[in-house]
Design a protein around this motif. Structure first.
Motif, PDB file in Angstrom:
ATOM      1  N   ASN A 100     -38.350  -8.412-106.978  1.00 39.59           N
ATOM      2  CA  ASN A 100     -39.052  -7.943-105.784  1.00 39.59           C
ATOM      3  C   ASN A 100     -38.197  -8.320-104.580  1.00 39.59           C
ATOM      4  O   ASN A 100     -38.264  -9.431-104.060  1.00 39.59           O
ATOM      5  N   LEU A 101     -37.363  -7.380-104.168  1.00 41.17           N
ATOM      6  CA  LEU A 101     -36.422  -7.624-103.076  1.00 41.17           C
ATOM      7  C   LEU A 101     -36.714  -6.643-101.959  1.00 41.17           C
ATOM      8  O   LEU A 101     -36.262  -5.484-101.982  1.00 41.17           O
ATOM      9  N   PRO A 102     -37.476  -7.052-100.968  1.00 40.49           N
ATOM     10  CA  PRO A 102     -37.798  -6.145 -99.855  1.00 40.49           C
ATOM     11  C   PRO A 102     -36.535  -5.676 -99.153  1.00 40.49           C
ATOM     12  O   PRO A 102     -35.589  -6.447 -98.940  1.00 40.49           O
ATOM     13  N   ALA A 103     -36.521  -4.409 -98.831  1.00 40.76           N
ATOM     14  CA  ALA A 103     -35.369  -3.852 -98.115  1.00 40.76           C
ATOM     15  C   ALA A 103     -35.344  -4.386 -96.697  1.00 40.76           C
ATOM     16  O   ALA A 103     -36.382  -4.604 -96.075  1.00 40.76           O
ATOM     17  N   SER A 104     -34.147  -4.617 -96.205  1.00 43.35           N
ATOM     18  CA  SER A 104     -34.011  -5.109 -94.829  1.00 43.35           C
ATOM     19  C   SER A 104     -34.409  -4.017 -93.842  1.00 43.35           C
ATOM     20  O   SER A 104     -34.088  -2.844 -94.022  1.00 43.35           O
ATOM     21  N   ASN A 105     -35.109  -4.419 -92.814  1.00 42.12           N
ATOM     22  CA  ASN A 105     -35.562  -3.469 -91.780  1.00 42.12           C
ATOM     23  C   ASN A 105     -35.137  -4.001 -90.421  1.00 42.12           C
ATOM     24  O   ASN A 105     -35.729  -4.944 -89.899  1.00 42.12           O
ATOM     25  N   PRO A 106     -34.098  -3.426 -89.839  1.00 39.37           N
ATOM     26  CA  PRO A 106     -33.603  -3.960 -88.556  1.00 39.37           C
ATOM     27  C   PRO A 106     -34.621  -3.867 -87.428  1.00 39.37           C
ATOM     28  O   PRO A 106     -34.520  -4.594 -86.447  1.00 39.37           O
ATOM     29  N   LEU A 107     -35.631  -2.982 -87.559  1.00 41.84           N
ATOM     30  CA  LEU A 107     -36.628  -2.821 -86.503  1.00 41.84           C
ATOM     31  C   LEU A 107     -37.912  -3.600 -86.784  1.00 41.84           C
ATOM     32  O   LEU A 107     -38.801  -3.660 -85.933  1.00 41.84           O
ATOM     33  N   GLY A 108     -37.996  -4.205 -87.964  1.00 40.74           N
ATOM     34  CA  GLY A 108     -39.218  -4.894 -88.335  1.00 40.74           C
ATOM     35  C   GLY A 108     -39.133  -6.373 -88.076  1.00 40.74           C
ATOM     36  O   GLY A 108     -38.263  -6.876 -87.353  1.00 40.74           O
ATOM     37  N   ASP A 109     -40.075  -7.108 -88.672  1.00 41.56           N
ATOM     38  CA  ASP A 109     -40.141  -8.559 -88.538  1.00 41.56           C
ATOM     39  C   ASP A 109     -38.911  -9.170 -89.187  1.00 41.56           C
ATOM     40  O   ASP A 109     -38.638  -8.926 -90.362  1.00 41.56           O
ATOM     41  N   PRO A 110     -38.109  -9.957 -88.490  1.00 38.94           N
ATOM     42  CA  PRO A 110     -36.910 -10.547 -89.083  1.00 38.94           C
ATOM     43  C   PRO A 110     -37.247 -11.459 -90.242  1.00 38.94           C
ATOM     44  O   PRO A 110     -36.433 -11.660 -91.138  1.00 38.94           O
ATOM     45  N   LYS A 111     -38.425 -12.036 -90.257  1.00 44.47           N
ATOM     46  CA  LYS A 111     -38.806 -12.902 -91.377  1.00 44.47           C
ATOM     47  C   LYS A 111     -39.198 -12.032 -92.573  1.00 44.47           C
ATOM     48  O   LYS A 111     -38.624 -12.122 -93.637  1.00 44.47           O
ATOM     49  N   GLY A 112     -40.179 -11.163 -92.364  1.00 39.99           N
ATOM     50  CA  GLY A 112     -40.581 -10.236 -93.406  1.00 39.99           C
ATOM     51  C   GLY A 112     -41.068 -10.934 -94.657  1.00 39.99           C
ATOM     52  O   GLY A 112     -41.329 -12.129 -94.683  1.00 39.99           O
ATOM     53  N   ALA A 113     -41.212 -10.143 -95.734  1.00 42.15           N
ATOM     54  CA  ALA A 113     -41.627 -10.679 -97.029  1.00 42.15           C
ATOM     55  C   ALA A 113     -40.419 -11.294 -97.723  1.00 42.15           C
ATOM     56  O   ALA A 113     -39.314 -10.751 -97.677  1.00 42.15           O
ATOM     57  N   HIS A 114     -40.624 -12.426 -98.354  1.00 38.13           N
ATOM     58  CA  HIS A 114     -39.500 -13.079 -99.000  1.00 38.13           C
ATOM     59  C   HIS A 114     -39.317 -12.519-100.417  1.00 38.13           C
ATOM     60  O   HIS A 114     -40.253 -11.975-101.021  1.00 38.13           O
ATOM     61  N   ALA A 115     -38.115 -12.666-100.943  1.00 36.60           N
ATOM     62  CA  ALA A 115     -37.783 -12.139-102.268  1.00 36.60           C
ATOM     63  C   ALA A 115     -38.418 -12.997-103.347  1.00 36.60           C
ATOM     64  O   ALA A 115     -38.633 -14.198-103.176  1.00 36.60           O
ATOM     65  N   SER A 116     -38.717 -12.362-104.466  1.00 35.24           N
ATOM     66  CA  SER A 116     -39.252 -13.075-105.625  1.00 35.24           C
ATOM     67  C   SER A 116     -38.817 -12.347-106.888  1.00 35.24           C
ATOM     68  O   SER A 116     -38.329 -11.204-106.833  1.00 35.24           O
ATOM     69  N   ALA A 117     -38.997 -13.005-108.021  1.00 38.74           N
ATOM     70  CA  ALA A 117     -38.612 -12.407-109.292  1.00 38.74           C
ATOM     71  C   ALA A 117     -39.475 -12.983-110.394  1.00 38.74           C
ATOM     72  O   ALA A 117     -40.023 -14.084-110.281  1.00 38.74           O
ATOM     73  N   SER A 118     -39.592 -12.223-111.474  1.00 44.54           N
ATOM     74  CA  SER A 118     -40.286 -12.700-112.669  1.00 44.54           C
ATOM     75  C   SER A 118     -39.460 -12.328-113.898  1.00 44.54           C
ATOM     76  O   SER A 118     -38.825 -11.266-113.929  1.00 44.54           O
ATOM     77  N   VAL A 119     -39.481 -13.217-114.876  1.00 42.45           N
ATOM     78  CA  VAL A 119     -38.673 -13.036-116.074  1.00 42.45           C
ATOM     79  C   VAL A 119     -39.561 -13.195-117.301  1.00 42.45           C
ATOM     80  O   VAL A 119     -40.302 -14.187-117.419  1.00 42.45           O
ATOM     81  N   LEU A 120     -39.515 -12.222-118.193  1.00 46.37           N
ATOM     82  CA  LEU A 120     -40.180 -12.326-119.489  1.00 46.37           C
ATOM     83  C   LEU A 120     -39.106 -12.562-120.535  1.00 46.37           C
ATOM     84  O   LEU A 120     -38.165 -11.770-120.668  1.00 46.37           O
ATOM     85  N   LEU A 121     -39.242 -13.659-121.280  1.00 49.17           N
ATOM     86  CA  LEU A 121     -38.216 -14.052-122.244  1.00 49.17           C
ATOM     87  C   LEU A 121     -38.883 -14.258-123.607  1.00 49.17           C
ATOM     88  O   LEU A 121     -39.662 -15.200-123.794  1.00 49.17           O
ATOM     89  N   GLU A 122     -38.591 -13.361-124.536  1.00 54.77           N
ATOM     90  CA  GLU A 122     -39.065 -13.531-125.914  1.00 54.77           C
ATOM     91  C   GLU A 122     -37.939 -14.183-126.709  1.00 54.77           C
ATOM     92  O   GLU A 122     -36.798 -13.736-126.663  1.00 54.77           O
ATOM     93  N   HIS A 123     -38.296 -15.234-127.446  1.00 59.02           N
ATOM     94  CA  HIS A 123     -37.261 -15.986-128.151  1.00 59.02           C
ATOM     95  C   HIS A 123     -37.703 -16.296-129.575  1.00 59.02           C
ATOM     96  O   HIS A 123     -38.902 -16.305-129.890  1.00 59.02           O
TER      97      HIS A 123
END
Length: 248
Positions: free
Chosen positions: A131-154
């Motif tokens: 989940n990597l929000p695209a940069s928006n030069p006209l929007g809030d400089p803080k914006g939504a922060h990036a996150s990720a999830s991993v499913l690992l079957e072992h």
């Protein structure tokens, strides 16, 4: 029958005893399948795939096809090839929008991370969601922060990688992503049951399935050798008979 004809017959018989269970593979994936089949006591052979340049295929004895496919299904093989960053960038419209370019780049980054995790011994299947929000030069400089999830079957009860190691690996591959923002879910899979050596029959001979192709090859080679010796004996007998006739 000359030696060349015998070799042709030998190769034909060996090919007739085999069947491909996976084709169009890159070499690491072909090696992975051979290792999995060996653990399942299925004798497998890797060879160049005539249908694709630089590709490989895996063959097993025809009697082992069902067992080989079952073992491959248990290990999710062959694994689908996730798109890399270069693959993702090369797709899309002739003049892609900024949103489309961003989505393609994120998909490619996730594919590269999945490929790395899938290459770890003991990992059956890995899926990475970014989940990597695209940069928006006209929007809030803080914006939504990036996150990720991993499913690992072992395979087995203990993951081959600790959760913090997976978090560092994923965060290290994505700019601006902190390890603490990576959620890791691990799912263990039970090891396949070992039913002992299963026997197969080559004529009246009972052998372990893993040795069946080797025995078939040895028997065909033995038949070819006997045929060569018989041919050599007949030629020698013919020459001796001719020599006796000339001396008489």
């Amino acid at each position: 029958m000359n030696a060349r004809a015998l070799l042709v017959v030998l190769a034909t018989l060996l090919v007739a005893c085999s069947a491909p269970v996976a084709t169009g593979l890159d070499e690491p994936e072909a090696n992975r399948i051979v290792v999995v089949l060996d653990r399942a006591s299925v004798d497998a052979t890797k060879e160049a795939d005539p249908a694709g340049e630089g590709k490989f295929r895996v063959l097993v004895a025809r009697d082992d096809v069902a067992r080989a496919l079952g073992a491959m299904k248990d290990e999710e093989l062959p694994r689908p090839k996730p798109p890399s960053v270069l693959d993702a960038i090369g797709k899309g419209a002739l003049v892609p929008s900024q949103a489309a370019e961003h989505a393609q780049l994120v998909a490619g980054m996730a594919g590269d991370l999945e490929r790395t995790l899938n290459g770890v011994d003991g990992v059956v299947f890995a899926r990475v969601h970014l989940n990597l929000p695209a940069s928006n030069p006209l929007g809030d400089p803080k914006g939504a922060h990036a996150s990720a999830s991993v499913l690992l079957e072992h395979r087995g009860s203990t993951p081959p990688l600790a959760n913090d190691a997976v978090q560092r690996l994923v965060a290290g591959g994505v700019a601006g992503l902190a390890p603490s923002d990576v959620t890791v879910v691990t799912v263990p899979r039970a090891a396949p049951a070992q039913n002992g050596a299963q026997l197969a029959h080559v004529g009246p001979i009972a052998v372990a399935r893993g040795s069946m192709r080797a025995l078939q090859g040895a028997l065909v080679a033995l038949v070819a050798l006997v045929a060569l010796l018989a041919t050599a004996t007949l030629l020698l007998y013919s020459r001796l008979a001719r020599a006796r006739a000339e001396l008489a």
